[in-house]
Write a protein that holds these residues in place. Structure first.
Motif, PDB file in Angstrom:
ATOM      1  N   SER A 131     -36.586  47.747 -12.947  1.00 35.59           N
ATOM      2  CA  SER A 131     -35.502  46.835 -13.275  1.00 35.59           C
ATOM      3  C   SER A 131     -36.056  45.628 -13.978  1.00 35.59           C
ATOM      4  O   SER A 131     -37.229  45.287 -13.846  1.00 35.59           O
ATOM      5  CB  SER A 131     -34.747  46.396 -12.001  1.00 35.59           C
ATOM      6  OG  SER A 131     -35.626  45.724 -11.125  1.00 35.59           O
ATOM      7  N   GLY A 155     -41.545  48.023 -20.706  1.00 37.56           N
ATOM      8  CA  GLY A 155     -41.070  48.296 -19.359  1.00 37.56           C
ATOM      9  C   GLY A 155     -41.843  49.422 -18.699  1.00 37.56           C
ATOM     10  O   GLY A 155     -42.328  50.336 -19.366  1.00 37.56           O
ATOM     11  N   ASP A 203     -32.698  55.074 -26.947  1.00 36.14           N
ATOM     12  CA  ASP A 203     -32.961  53.639 -26.960  1.00 36.14           C
ATOM     13  C   ASP A 203     -33.609  53.215 -28.270  1.00 36.14           C
ATOM     14  O   ASP A 203     -33.857  54.024 -29.162  1.00 36.14           O
ATOM     15  CB  ASP A 203     -33.773  53.212 -25.732  1.00 36.14           C
ATOM     16  CG  ASP A 203     -35.172  53.812 -25.698  1.00 36.14           C
ATOM     17  OD1 ASP A 203     -35.721  54.129 -26.771  1.00 36.14           O
ATOM     18  OD2 ASP A 203     -35.718  53.965 -24.590  1.00 36.14           O
ATOM     19  N   SER A 228     -23.277  43.492 -15.497  1.00 39.13           N
ATOM     20  CA  SER A 228     -24.698  43.817 -15.441  1.00 39.13           C
ATOM     21  C   SER A 228     -25.291  43.895 -16.847  1.00 39.13           C
ATOM     22  O   SER A 228     -24.597  44.246 -17.813  1.00 39.13           O
ATOM     23  CB  SER A 228     -24.907  45.148 -14.727  1.00 39.13           C
ATOM     24  OG  SER A 228     -26.270  45.537 -14.777  1.00 39.13           O
ATOM     25  N   ASN A 259     -27.997  45.831 -17.280  1.00 37.22           N
ATOM     26  CA  ASN A 259     -28.830  47.027 -17.188  1.00 37.22           C
ATOM     27  C   ASN A 259     -27.983  48.278 -17.010  1.00 37.22           C
ATOM     28  O   ASN A 259     -27.006  48.282 -16.256  1.00 37.22           O
ATOM     29  CB  ASN A 259     -29.785  46.927 -15.999  1.00 37.22           C
ATOM     30  CG  ASN A 259     -30.767  45.788 -16.134  1.00 37.22           C
ATOM     31  OD1 ASN A 259     -31.473  45.690 -17.127  1.00 37.22           O
ATOM     32  ND2 ASN A 259     -30.801  44.914 -15.146  1.00 37.22           N
ATOM     33  N   GLU A 306     -27.964  52.035 -15.592  1.00 39.93           N
ATOM     34  CA  GLU A 306     -28.668  52.880 -14.632  1.00 39.93           C
ATOM     35  C   GLU A 306     -28.554  54.341 -15.060  1.00 39.93           C
ATOM     36  O   GLU A 306     -27.453  54.849 -15.280  1.00 39.93           O
ATOM     37  CB  GLU A 306     -28.079  52.709 -13.229  1.00 39.93           C
ATOM     38  CG  GLU A 306     -28.088  51.272 -12.715  1.00 39.93           C
ATOM     39  CD  GLU A 306     -29.488  50.743 -12.481  1.00 39.93           C
ATOM     40  OE1 GLU A 306     -30.417  51.576 -12.263  1.00 39.93           O
ATOM     41  OE2 GLU A 306     -29.681  49.515 -12.521  1.00 39.93           O
ATOM     42  N   THR A 365     -33.891  52.428 -15.111  1.00 36.56           N
ATOM     43  CA  THR A 365     -32.998  51.296 -15.368  1.00 36.56           C
ATOM     44  C   THR A 365     -33.335  50.748 -16.744  1.00 36.56           C
ATOM     45  O   THR A 365     -34.449  50.280 -16.968  1.00 36.56           O
ATOM     46  CB  THR A 365     -33.161  50.197 -14.306  1.00 36.56           C
ATOM     47  OG1 THR A 365     -32.866  50.752 -13.023  1.00 36.56           O
ATOM     48  CG2 THR A 365     -32.218  49.036 -14.580  1.00 36.56           C
ATOM     49  N   LEU A 366     -32.394  50.832 -17.655  1.00 36.15           N
ATOM     50  CA  LEU A 366     -32.645  50.486 -19.057  1.00 36.15           C
ATOM     51  C   LEU A 366     -31.874  49.229 -19.439  1.00 36.15           C
ATOM     52  O   LEU A 366     -30.640  49.196 -19.335  1.00 36.15           O
ATOM     53  CB  LEU A 366     -32.212  51.649 -19.954  1.00 36.15           C
ATOM     54  CG  LEU A 366     -32.551  51.557 -21.436  1.00 36.15           C
ATOM     55  CD1 LEU A 366     -34.059  51.596 -21.639  1.00 36.15           C
ATOM     56  CD2 LEU A 366     -31.893  52.709 -22.188  1.00 36.15           C
ATOM     57  N   PRO A 367     -32.573  48.158 -19.871  1.00 33.04           N
ATOM     58  CA  PRO A 367     -31.871  46.958 -20.323  1.00 33.04           C
ATOM     59  C   PRO A 367     -30.943  47.271 -21.496  1.00 33.04           C
ATOM     60  O   PRO A 367     -31.308  48.027 -22.401  1.00 33.04           O
ATOM     61  CB  PRO A 367     -33.016  46.026 -20.764  1.00 33.04           C
ATOM     62  CG  PRO A 367     -34.209  46.511 -20.018  1.00 33.04           C
ATOM     63  CD  PRO A 367     -34.032  48.002 -19.914  1.00 33.04           C
TER      64      PRO A 367
END
Length: 417
Positions: free
Chosen positions: A4, A111, A226, A243, A245, A247, A257-259
């Protein structure tokens, strides 16, 4: 296991701006407020609404990209540091390691990602020459009853060893070969291909791995791409309101968990498509293969279009494909509410010799798409508009009086809502 990252909520108004394409409406701008398995909540101006996920085609996020991984292109496609998971997901990384049944990656944007070792299909460690790349792909898709350590022997040659990979560090790979553990320098390796039960001969396992890989894959819900070019095949995605992020639950069981600032696209079309290989054709015939006038019983079943399932771990195939063995014709009725034909065509001979083939696709007698496939190792994609209840005809014609190697593979050919 996932990761995260805490981001200021102030970026929410920026990264939530997307282009949405649904089965009922062309691309339109909106804000995404929340995502669940059943629907996506959006806002257009002051109006909020929910779109069922089975009515969506994709969400396109058009924010700017981040830092280039290892000096490569941002989307990672020129990066040699590439890993493939058993569900077909692909990722580009800066660093990787494996120990005690857990694989750890530092992704291109910085990440971390942790996955069970059983989720891994292959890891490429460094750039390869063109001849080496061809051999690497062949080894990666080959059947094996053990892990494969792939050594670089020359500028145009690789060699594989069967055994068990127990550990991967920054400098070496620990490999059990014939009962003896060796530490192979990563600088001398093209990569490793991990054992998977669905790649073992006859579905049986003789590998020494304690963890069986590739046994069960969950149903594909969406494909998330992404900004680094990573392609995540998911069984579940969720975005809570407010949010920053997204999920993800991967088909192989891993979590991520991807920003939102890293998102490029969420493709939902997998939930609103049918593969032609699974549809009952209106007609099917093989043509032009027997010039001597000799009748062969069941020729149409042996030649022409047939189902070819390429859904092996790491392949990334979405579903069953069609394969034409020699010239032939197959026709389908387009189901209701389906509006596009998607997929790709490839000339795939069994040996080195081949005959160029022409592919013609017609809808209600009108030519929709056609190409002459005249080389191997290349795919010709198709994304064309179709109409419900139309008669779709696919014809493959070998371009020689006496054809050889006239095999055409239709990758993931499907109709999409």
């Amino acid at each position: 296991m996932g990761f995260s990252m805490v981001l200021p909520l102030v970026i929410w108004a920026v990264v939530a701006q997307v282009q949405i394409t649904s089965t009922e409406r062309g691309p339109f701008p909106a804000q995404v407020l929340a995502i669940s398995d059943a629907s996506v909540e959006v806002s257009e101006g002051n109006k909020r609404s929910q779109i069922a996920t089975d009515k969506l085609r994709n969400l396109s996020f058009n924010q700017s990209s981040g830092e280039n991984p290892k000096g490569t292109q941002v989307d990672g496609r020129n990066s040699a540091l590439r890993a493939t998971l058993v569900d077909g997901s692909t990722l580009y990384y800066r660093a990787c390691s494996l120990s005690d049944g857990t694989a750890k990656f530092e992704l291109g944007w910085g990440g971390p990602l942790s996955l069970p070792a059983s989720s891994l299909f292959s890891i490429q460690f460094q750039p390869l020459s063109e001849p080496q790349s061809v051999q690497w792909q062949a080894i990666a898709q080959s059947r094996s009853s053990a892990d494969l350590l792939v050594l670089i022997r020359a500028a145009d040659a690789l060699e594989k060893l069967e055994g068990v990979v127990s550990k991967v560090t920054e400098d070496a790979v620990s490999f059990d070969f014939g009962g003896q553990t060796i530490d192979a320098p990563r600088s001398k390796l093209a990569g490793v291909r991990f054992f998977s039960t669905t790649n073992a001969e006859n579905g049986s396992s003789t590998a020494k791995n304690d963890t069986v890989r590739g046994d069960t894959l969950q149903k594909l819900t969406a494909i998330v791409v992404d900004q680094q070019g990573n392609r995540w095949l998911t069984s579940h995605i969720a975005l809570a309101r407010g949010s920053a992020n997204l999920e993800l639950q991967l088909r192989c069981g891993g979590a991520l968990t991807l920003p939102l600032e890293q998102l490029r696209e969420i493709d939902f079309s997998s939930g609103s498509m049918q593969f032609l290989a699974e549809m009952v054709p209106l007609s099917h015939s093989a043509t032009g293969r027997f010039e001597l006038g000799i009748d062969i019983a069941e020729a149409d079943a042996l030649f022409g279009a047939r189902q070819r399932d390429l859904r092996r771990p790491g392949s990334g195939a979405l579903g069953p494909s069609l394969e034409f063995l020699g010239s032939g014709v197959v026709e389908y009725r387009v189901p209701a509410d389906f509006s596009r034909l998607m997929g790709a065509f490839e000339l795939r001979p069994a040996g080195n010799r081949f005959t160029p083939c022409k592919v013609i696709i017609k809808l209600d007698g009108q030519t929709l798409w056609q190409e002459r496939l005249n080389e191997t190792g290349k795919v010709w994609p198709i994304d064309a508009e179709i109409k419900s209840d139309g008669r779709l005809r696919i014809e493959v014609i070998a371009d020689a009086p006496t054809p050889v190697g006239d095999v055409v593979l239709c990758h993931d050919l499907r109709v999409v809502k």
